[in-house]
Scaffold this active site. Structure first.
Site, PDB file in Angstrom:
ATOM      1  N   ASP A  45       0.848  -1.207   0.000  1.00 53.91           N
ATOM      2  CA  ASP A  45       0.000   0.000   0.000  1.00 53.91           C
ATOM      3  C   ASP A  45       0.882   1.255   0.000  1.00 53.91           C
ATOM      4  O   ASP A  45       0.377   2.375  -0.091  1.00 53.91           O
ATOM      5  CB  ASP A  45      -1.014  -0.008   1.151  1.00 53.91           C
ATOM      6  CG  ASP A  45      -0.360  -0.035   2.528  1.00 53.91           C
ATOM      7  OD1 ASP A  45       0.878  -0.161   2.613  1.00 53.91           O
ATOM      8  OD2 ASP A  45      -1.108   0.066   3.526  1.00 53.91           O
ATOM      9  N   SER A  46       2.206   1.063   0.039  1.00 50.16           N
ATOM     10  CA  SER A  46       3.134   2.175  -0.205  1.00 50.16           C
ATOM     11  C   SER A  46       2.879   2.780  -1.580  1.00 50.16           C
ATOM     12  O   SER A  46       3.352   3.878  -1.868  1.00 50.16           O
ATOM     13  CB  SER A  46       4.585   1.699  -0.098  1.00 50.16           C
ATOM     14  OG  SER A  46       4.794   0.557  -0.894  1.00 50.16           O
ATOM     15  N   ASP A  84      -1.089  -6.048  -0.302  1.00 51.48           N
ATOM     16  CA  ASP A  84      -1.445  -5.462   0.993  1.00 51.48           C
ATOM     17  C   ASP A  84      -2.944  -5.246   1.125  1.00 51.48           C
ATOM     18  O   ASP A  84      -3.600  -4.781   0.179  1.00 51.48           O
ATOM     19  CB  ASP A  84      -0.768  -4.095   1.133  1.00 51.48           C
ATOM     20  CG  ASP A  84       0.513  -4.156   1.942  1.00 51.48           C
ATOM     21  OD1 ASP A  84       0.759  -5.174   2.618  1.00 51.48           O
ATOM     22  OD2 ASP A  84       1.283  -3.175   1.890  1.00 51.48           O
ATOM     23  N   LYS A 114      -1.240  -9.405   2.777  1.00 49.47           N
ATOM     24  CA  LYS A 114      -0.492  -8.971   3.968  1.00 49.47           C
ATOM     25  C   LYS A 114      -1.332  -7.964   4.741  1.00 49.47           C
ATOM     26  O   LYS A 114      -1.997  -7.121   4.133  1.00 49.47           O
ATOM     27  CB  LYS A 114       0.844  -8.342   3.553  1.00 49.47           C
ATOM     28  CG  LYS A 114       1.635  -7.737   4.712  1.00 49.47           C
ATOM     29  CD  LYS A 114       3.083  -7.458   4.345  1.00 49.47           C
ATOM     30  CE  LYS A 114       3.322  -6.160   3.624  1.00 49.47           C
ATOM     31  NZ  LYS A 114       2.899  -4.943   4.358  1.00 49.47           N
ATOM     32  N   GLU A 116      -1.334  -5.495   8.574  1.00 46.92           N
ATOM     33  CA  GLU A 116      -0.546  -4.966   9.690  1.00 46.92           C
ATOM     34  C   GLU A 116      -1.250  -5.263  11.011  1.00 46.92           C
ATOM     35  O   GLU A 116      -2.479  -5.124  11.103  1.00 46.92           O
ATOM     36  CB  GLU A 116      -0.367  -3.444   9.525  1.00 46.92           C
ATOM     37  CG  GLU A 116       0.387  -3.078   8.253  1.00 46.92           C
ATOM     38  CD  GLU A 116       0.554  -1.569   8.069  1.00 46.92           C
ATOM     39  OE1 GLU A 116       0.213  -0.802   8.991  1.00 46.92           O
ATOM     40  OE2 GLU A 116       1.024  -1.171   6.985  1.00 46.92           O
ATOM     41  N   GLU A 183       9.311  -4.345  10.209  1.00 46.82           N
ATOM     42  CA  GLU A 183       9.785  -3.070   9.667  1.00 46.82           C
ATOM     43  C   GLU A 183      10.351  -2.186  10.781  1.00 46.82           C
ATOM     44  O   GLU A 183       9.696  -1.978  11.823  1.00 46.82           O
ATOM     45  CB  GLU A 183       8.617  -2.359   8.958  1.00 46.82           C
ATOM     46  CG  GLU A 183       9.021  -1.024   8.352  1.00 46.82           C
ATOM     47  CD  GLU A 183       7.997  -0.437   7.387  1.00 46.82           C
ATOM     48  OE1 GLU A 183       7.002  -1.117   7.067  1.00 46.82           O
ATOM     49  OE2 GLU A 183       8.204   0.701   6.955  1.00 46.82           O
TER      50      GLU A 183
HETATM   51  O1  KIV Z   1       3.599  -1.151   1.581  1.00 48.62           O
HETATM   52  C1  KIV Z   1       4.774  -1.550   1.559  1.00 48.62           C
HETATM   53  O2  KIV Z   1       5.552  -1.273   0.643  1.00 48.62           O
HETATM   54  C2  KIV Z   1       5.226  -2.377   2.668  1.00 48.62           C
HETATM   55  C3  KIV Z   1       6.704  -2.586   2.802  1.00 48.62           C
HETATM   56  C4  KIV Z   1       7.318  -1.346   3.309  1.00 48.62           C
HETATM   57  C5  KIV Z   1       7.014  -3.763   3.617  1.00 48.62           C
HETATM   58  O3  KIV Z   1       4.451  -2.824   3.438  1.00 48.62           O
END
Ligand code: KIV
Length: 279
Positions: A45-46, A84, A114, A116, A183
């Site tokens: 989600d970056s 994510d 994924k 969090e 992280e």
């Molecule tokens: O969203 C992302 O790119 C991430 C990484 C920083 C692990 O979760």
């Protein structure tokens, strides 16, 4: 079926073979990374920051994630596509978590998701895994909690925080996650967690003792200058090369040296004569 699966990653952990993960958000980059041998493509989600220009990841929607995940999946022949779950797609209820994880698999063509969070999200992880969707946990600096954490800071630096992090890591593993991203965690703590867990631990800013590493691809290629975390190594100055190439393009268009004959199609002079008469 990708070459890299939950089983091969587990094998890599057992045999001490480090796992490579990089973010990817589009088809072109997905193909480049996949053919270079990256084992897991993380549609992080970056993308909210790197692709969409938001200040943080909080505004990213399910539709954003599905759109980019599908593009990455189309370019990935060998790699696992891990997508994510965006902010608020799994926080509201276990049912929402399963439903949205399912959308990332069905519509986003991801192989795994994924999310969090630790013990507080164990029930959510368990339910998603029960729906046959592989889950990766994400602990330490969890960017979706940026406001609650008071900024992007290294986590696990007090005795209490270390114990909480270890308990969360265990909870994520016990809930059925097949891997964990850590992280911004001090290296010795991350190494300790990696040794104690049976699932692979992938680090980002978590030192060299993890079972694998992940970076945001634009960071390691020097393409994203808005933030520059200490844990990033720039492996190639691609951003600089892009700037130079674009400056050369602009100059060539302005001075008329592009396009040249080799980039153009000729036409018989007699045909041109007709045209001159008609138009
Ligand atoms: O969203 C992302 O790119 C991430 C990484 C920083 C692990 O979760």
């Amino acid at each position: 079926m990708p070459k890299h699966t939950v089983l091969t990653l587990q094998e890599q952990k057992i045999h001490g073979q480090r796992i490579t993960m990089l973010t990817a958000y589009d088809y072109t980059m997905s193909k480049l990374l996949d053919s270079a041998g990256v084992e897991v493509l993380l549609v992080g989600d970056s993308l909210g920051m790197v692709m969409l220009g938001y200040e943080n990841t909080l505004a990213v929607t399910m539709e954003d994630m599905i759109h980019h995940s599908r593009a990455v999946a189309r370019g990935a022949a060998q790699a696992m596509v891990l997508t994510d779950m965006p902010f608020m797609s799994y926080h509201t209820s276990v049912q929402d978590a399963v439903y949205n994880a399912g959308r990332l698999i069905k519509e986003g063509q991801a192989h795994a998701v994924k999310l969090e969070g630790g013990a507080d999200f164990a029930e959510h992880i368990r339910a998603i895994v029960k729906a046959s969707i592989p889950v990766v946990g994400h602990l330490g600096l969890t960017p979706q909690s940026v406001h609650a954490l008071g900024g992007y800071k290294v986590q696990g630096r007090t005795a209490e925080a270390m114990h909480t992090l270890c308990a969360d890591a265990r909870a994520v593993e016990q809930a059925g996650a097949f891997a964990l991203v850590l992280e911004c965690v001090p290296a010795p703590l991350a190494a300790h967690i990696a040794r104690r867990l049976s699932i692979p631990v992938i680090g980002i800013g978590a030192g060299n003792g993890c079972d694998g590493q992940v970076l945001v691809v634009q960071d390691m290629l020097g393409m994203f200058a808005d933030v520059s975390p200490r844990f990033v190594r720039q492996f190639a100055p691609v951003g600089k090369h892009v700037g130079e190439a674009v400056r050369q393009y602009c100059a060539a268009v302005k001075d008329g040296t592009f396009p040249s004959d080799e980039h153009s199609w000729a036409l018989d002079a007699s045909l041109m004569q007709h045209l001159e008469e008609d138009f």
